[in-house]
Scaffold this motif. Sequence first.
Motif, PDB file in Angstrom:
ATOM      1  N   LEU A  91      -9.186  -2.975   7.770  1.00 29.85           N
ATOM      2  CA  LEU A  91     -10.577  -3.053   8.219  1.00 29.85           C
ATOM      3  C   LEU A  91     -11.273  -4.267   7.598  1.00 29.85           C
ATOM      4  CD1 LEU A  91     -11.660   0.705   8.108  1.00 29.85           C
ATOM      5  CD2 LEU A  91     -11.452  -0.733  10.151  1.00 29.85           C
ATOM      6  N   PHE A  92     -10.984  -4.543   6.334  1.00 37.27           N
ATOM      7  CA  PHE A  92     -11.559  -5.716   5.668  1.00 37.27           C
ATOM      8  C   PHE A  92     -11.093  -6.996   6.372  1.00 37.27           C
ATOM      9  CE2 PHE A  92     -11.110  -9.119   2.501  1.00 37.27           C
ATOM     10  CZ  PHE A  92     -12.429  -9.232   2.087  1.00 37.27           C
ATOM     11  N   ILE A  93      -9.807  -7.054   6.718  1.00 39.06           N
ATOM     12  CA  ILE A  93      -9.279  -8.227   7.415  1.00 39.06           C
ATOM     13  C   ILE A  93      -9.954  -8.387   8.775  1.00 39.06           C
ATOM     14  CG2 ILE A  93      -7.221  -9.170   8.545  1.00 39.06           C
ATOM     15  CD1 ILE A  93      -5.577  -8.021   6.246  1.00 39.06           C
ATOM     16  N   CYS A  97     -12.939  -7.426   9.623  1.00 40.50           N
ATOM     17  CA  CYS A  97     -14.320  -7.888   9.433  1.00 40.50           C
ATOM     18  C   CYS A  97     -14.381  -9.374   9.113  1.00 40.50           C
ATOM     19  CB  CYS A  97     -14.985  -7.093   8.307  1.00 40.50           C
ATOM     20  SG  CYS A  97     -15.260  -5.354   8.695  1.00 40.50           S
ATOM     21  N   ARG A  98     -13.336  -9.893   8.495  1.00 46.97           N
ATOM     22  CA  ARG A  98     -13.311 -11.306   8.117  1.00 46.97           C
ATOM     23  C   ARG A  98     -12.602 -12.192   9.140  1.00 46.97           C
ATOM     24  NH1 ARG A  98     -14.041 -12.286   2.656  1.00 46.97           N
ATOM     25  NH2 ARG A  98     -14.044 -14.460   3.358  1.00 46.97           N
ATOM     26  N   THR A  99     -12.096 -11.607  10.205  1.00 53.06           N
ATOM     27  CA  THR A  99     -11.294 -12.361  11.176  1.00 53.06           C
ATOM     28  C   THR A  99     -12.148 -13.344  11.967  1.00 53.06           C
ATOM     29  OG1 THR A  99      -9.643 -10.602  11.434  1.00 53.06           O
ATOM     30  CG2 THR A  99      -9.836 -12.183  13.231  1.00 53.06           C
ATOM     31  N   THR A 103      -5.562   1.244   5.377  1.00 50.64           N
ATOM     32  CA  THR A 103      -6.598   1.211   6.407  1.00 50.64           C
ATOM     33  C   THR A 103      -7.794   0.384   5.960  1.00 50.64           C
ATOM     34  OG1 THR A 103      -5.907   3.407   7.179  1.00 50.64           O
ATOM     35  CG2 THR A 103      -8.082   2.648   7.857  1.00 50.64           C
ATOM     36  N   ALA A 104      -8.185   0.534   4.692  1.00 46.31           N
ATOM     37  CA  ALA A 104      -9.312  -0.226   4.157  1.00 46.31           C
ATOM     38  C   ALA A 104      -9.023  -1.722   4.164  1.00 46.31           C
ATOM     39  CB  ALA A 104      -9.633   0.246   2.737  1.00 46.31           C
ATOM     40  N   VAL A 105      -7.788  -2.092   3.799  1.00 48.20           N
ATOM     41  CA  VAL A 105      -7.416  -3.515   3.792  1.00 48.20           C
ATOM     42  C   VAL A 105      -7.449  -4.081   5.212  1.00 48.20           C
ATOM     43  CG1 VAL A 105      -5.533  -5.140   3.350  1.00 48.20           C
ATOM     44  CG2 VAL A 105      -6.041  -3.352   1.687  1.00 48.20           C
ATOM     45  N   CYS A 119       0.813  -1.217   0.000  1.00 45.67           N
ATOM     46  CA  CYS A 119       0.000   0.000   0.000  1.00 45.67           C
ATOM     47  C   CYS A 119       0.847   1.268   0.000  1.00 45.67           C
ATOM     48  CB  CYS A 119      -0.944   0.006   1.200  1.00 45.67           C
ATOM     49  SG  CYS A 119      -2.178  -1.307   1.176  1.00 45.67           S
TER      50      CYS A 119
END
Length: 500
Positions: free
Chosen positions: A468-470, A472-474, A464-466, A429
């Motif tokens: 946050l995505f991680i 949410c999927r954790t 930051t978006a990546v 990033c």
Amino acid sequence: MLDEHKNETEMSSEDQKLLPLGKEAFEIEGPTVLTGWRVTESWITRESKDTWEIAGPAILTSIAQFSIGFITSAYVGHLGEVELAAVSIVQNVIEGFVYGVMLGIGSALETLCGQAVGARQLNMLGIYLQRSSIITLVTALFLLPAYIFTSPLLNLLHQEKHISEVAGKYAIWSIPQLFAYALNFPIQKFLQAQSKVWVMTIISMGVVGLHVFLNLLLVIWLDHGLLGAAIAGNISWWILVLAHVVYVVSGSFPEAWVGLSLSAFSSLCGFMRLSLASAVMLCLELWYSTLVILMVGWLPSPEVAVDAISICMNVELWTLMISLGFNAAVSVRVSNELGAGNPKGAKLSVAVNVVTSTVFGVIFAVAILVTEYQFPKMLTTDPTVMKETTKLVYFLAAYVLINSIQPVLHGVAVGAGWQSTVAWINTICYYIVGLPIGGLLGFKSSLGVQGIWLGVIIGIVLQTAVLLFILCRTNWREEALQAEERVRSWGGSPPGPLVE
């Protein structure tokens, strides 16, 4: 006893799901145990309280330790422009690099100690502290040439020769601080993991007062110049470290510290891997901001642009102190909860810390926008620089807002032990996306410094978006199982069953 049993059996099944397992769940410094999916206001209030008990002192500690270098620069500024430039280069280039490496390596201890505390394996904390100290001291030896050869290194970077020579002398005189850093961060993480942060704050603030007096004595009254400033810094940092050492070994941690042990030399390879991953993750973060200033310096007639972006970075650095407090808090809370086998408690801690830090980011961003024409006056009297700074105000506000979220996400990564993953994310990033876009916009368009900073912000937003995505999927249950395995494989016994 019968009355207590009767009261408990009369509770609804929904209420019983919300009961913590065991009395220790109500301890302020113990892990918060959630046994159901429903999160009530009382749980959020308690999590916020636990967070602030760590974040508040951590913020004050960060400000105090940052102030040591700031005070040194303030006194050296009375000696002359060359001396001030030399000290600034050493602090920002040499010490900034070393400080980042040491802090990053110490972050491995943050993961392990936090999870051991949650698992109630306090006996391992002293061993972890000794292992980390061994690694940081050895690292300091490898970093020693950066201090010894500061002058030639700065000449290679095309810095002014006289300033490089003065900086080289000051760096050599400051070598004792290198080894103070090596011990400071392991002890700091050891204390943070157990939420013993107020003692750190008191010691750090006391050292700041002492540092002011030492500079006044050695630099001004005794007229020892740069040598006096270096001696003052060495004394202040070593008093800070020794005070922490005395606190640790004085009997305040009867379970966590039982003395020196040869066990500290076992599992060093695994410890080193996590330490290096932590250092790489943090250094990639720190160098990103440094490269922004270097890129602005490559623009045609960069003097005003460098001054303007330096003012913005200084403002952002002070707001960052708040986020770093939440970084420490969420790291401790997540590692404690995962170590305790409580994935839902870790998840709640992440949510509370992200929301709280974001609120502060919004407040700071609005304050910057409202004082668009006022805040530059606090840091410069040059009307040209002030005008250039106001052009960057929207970029600064966006940068501050994003940087209120991102350090918290890094704290989650440290608490969960994701350092290697985040290091790769930072590389992509920041260095594959952000900086190339910034260079393209800055040098191949008319945007200049604004284009460079826009590219940098794009990199941070993507990172930051990546993250946050991680998040949410954790699978937090899986993270708790990994924490259990980590504690067991590195010397502790497994905790109790996972809390469903």
